[in-house]
Design a protein around this motif. Sequence first.
Motif, PDB file in Angstrom:
ATOM      1  N   ILE A  68     -42.843   1.408  91.180  1.00 12.45           N
ATOM      2  CA  ILE A  68     -42.592   2.772  91.638  1.00 12.45           C
ATOM      3  C   ILE A  68     -42.337   3.662  90.426  1.00 12.45           C
ATOM      4  CG2 ILE A  68     -41.065   4.241  93.000  1.00 12.45           C
ATOM      5  CD1 ILE A  68     -40.478   1.789  94.759  1.00 12.45           C
ATOM      6  N   ALA A  69     -43.150   4.696  90.295  1.00 14.26           N
ATOM      7  CA  ALA A  69     -43.027   5.601  89.152  1.00 14.26           C
ATOM      8  C   ALA A  69     -42.374   6.920  89.533  1.00 14.26           C
ATOM      9  CB  ALA A  69     -44.399   5.862  88.534  1.00 14.26           C
ATOM     10  N   ASP A  70     -42.471   7.291  90.826  1.00 13.87           N
ATOM     11  CA  ASP A  70     -41.957   8.584  91.254  1.00 13.87           C
ATOM     12  C   ASP A  70     -41.771   8.547  92.765  1.00 13.87           C
ATOM     13  OD1 ASP A  70     -41.102  11.182  91.180  1.00 13.87           O
ATOM     14  OD2 ASP A  70     -43.126  12.042  91.155  1.00 13.87           O
ATOM     15  N   PHE A  71     -41.006   9.491  93.276  1.00 17.38           N
ATOM     16  CA  PHE A  71     -40.799   9.554  94.727  1.00 17.38           C
ATOM     17  C   PHE A  71     -40.495  10.983  95.139  1.00 17.38           C
ATOM     18  CE2 PHE A  71     -36.634   8.786  92.891  1.00 17.38           C
ATOM     19  CZ  PHE A  71     -35.811   9.666  93.582  1.00 17.38           C
ATOM     20  N   THR A  72     -40.706  11.245  96.416  1.00 22.51           N
ATOM     21  CA  THR A  72     -40.368  12.534  97.016  1.00 22.51           C
ATOM     22  C   THR A  72     -39.667  12.282  98.333  1.00 22.51           C
ATOM     23  OG1 THR A  72     -42.321  13.584  96.042  1.00 22.51           O
ATOM     24  CG2 THR A  72     -41.273  14.717  97.887  1.00 22.51           C
ATOM     25  N   ILE A  73     -38.543  12.977  98.556  1.00 18.79           N
ATOM     26  CA  ILE A  73     -37.860  12.883  99.844  1.00 18.79           C
ATOM     27  C   ILE A  73     -38.466  13.926 100.772  1.00 18.79           C
ATOM     28  CG2 ILE A  73     -35.664  13.196 101.050  1.00 18.79           C
ATOM     29  CD1 ILE A  73     -34.285  11.914  98.703  1.00 18.79           C
ATOM     30  N   ASP A  74     -39.068  13.448 101.842  1.00 19.14           N
ATOM     31  CA  ASP A  74     -39.801  14.334 102.739  1.00 19.14           C
ATOM     32  C   ASP A  74     -38.922  14.909 103.844  1.00 19.14           C
ATOM     33  OD1 ASP A  74     -42.172  13.726 101.319  1.00 19.14           O
ATOM     34  OD2 ASP A  74     -42.413  11.890 102.496  1.00 19.14           O
ATOM     35  N   ARG A  75     -38.142  14.051 104.493  1.00 19.03           N
ATOM     36  CA  ARG A  75     -37.305  14.506 105.611  1.00 19.03           C
ATOM     37  C   ARG A  75     -36.031  13.670 105.679  1.00 19.03           C
ATOM     38  NH1 ARG A  75     -42.219  14.050 108.003  1.00 19.03           N
ATOM     39  NH2 ARG A  75     -41.598  12.175 109.152  1.00 19.03           N
ATOM     40  N   VAL A  76     -34.975  14.303 106.211  1.00 16.18           N
ATOM     41  CA  VAL A  76     -33.711  13.608 106.489  1.00 16.18           C
ATOM     42  C   VAL A  76     -33.349  13.876 107.936  1.00 16.18           C
ATOM     43  CG1 VAL A  76     -31.275  13.380 105.906  1.00 16.18           C
ATOM     44  CG2 VAL A  76     -32.948  13.851 104.093  1.00 16.18           C
TER      45      VAL A  76
END
Length: 360
Positions: A68-76
């Motif tokens: 895993i190089a990067d991530f985005t939090i889409d929804r909570v």
Amino acid sequence: MVTVIALLAVALPWILLRHEGPEEVVEKYLQALIDGDGAAVREHMSPLEGALGTALSDAVLAATRGGIADFTIDRVHLRGTAATVVVTLRSEREEHRTVLALSARAVGPFAPVVWEMAPVQFPTLNVSPLTGTDALIINGQRLAIPEVEYTERGANRVGVVLQVLPGSYTIELPPAQPPLVSRTRVVEVPPVLGRWYSGLIDVDYGLTPSAEAQVRSTIRSEIRDCARSTSPRPAGCPFFAALPAGTIGTWTVTELPEIAYTGMFGDVFRFQGKGLVAEYTVRVPAPEGGAGEAPTATTTLLPVGQRGEGSRAEVGRVEASAEAGDVLVTSTLFGTSITLGPDGYELTDWHYAATRLVVE
């Protein structure tokens, strides 16, 4: 009024005293994964029955690339004391969406609320090492594995299941003495946290180039010996001509096969040959009234003959009879079992052979 004050006394700690929310907890965890923090990885690992966690050691994590190089939090999503966080995980090759679950816990009525992640299920590799192996080399790191033990009920394992993080993995057996050489398998685990299973990964030894050359020479020598037969069905040979018993002729190998190593089974080396073309020229037809064979378009499995318990497949048009001078051209795909004896490599059987009649 008293009721309102009582409700505020219960609600205020959850509203005002919360330090890290679900989003912050997930961000911290995912960053720890990217940084190779082994303690954080293992702390949140969901154990899987029968699986080993040894591939999550600090040494393997440090040696693993392409994770895993990067991530985005889409929804909570919040619902009372439960939360789910939808994230997109990215590697250099691809991206996938993952859902992580959390729950809130209060230490006391006026203590900060603590959000905790539910155990995370990691991807798994299903490795099938050679029988008798007690270790694997994963990304250059030696990992001990349970040995296979045989009882009346069979083996205690078929494969070794390893929990891993996303990334690129090279898997091989420990170094061996020549003529054996380790064969490296490469598996790319996508950026997912959750259920992901590899197929069965066979890990065994190969042969040195000089040893493979000796085996090919042995197989070709056996084929030439088969071609000395005058029978349309040489005993213990991969090719045949579907002619009645009593037919006499000569074999000519016009194209030797391409031979490739396929793997080990115990102490047996398996090779496959394709493109073996042999011609059978009829010299003396079968006697009148001999047992002919009816034409068929089906595939028939027959024992190969003197070597082992292989099978032979007849594919295509089957001749009921032939005249002197007739030439039948056959093409054969075969598999062989080879062992290393005191006098060199020996062909123990043709464990399968599929011959078809070439109609020109």
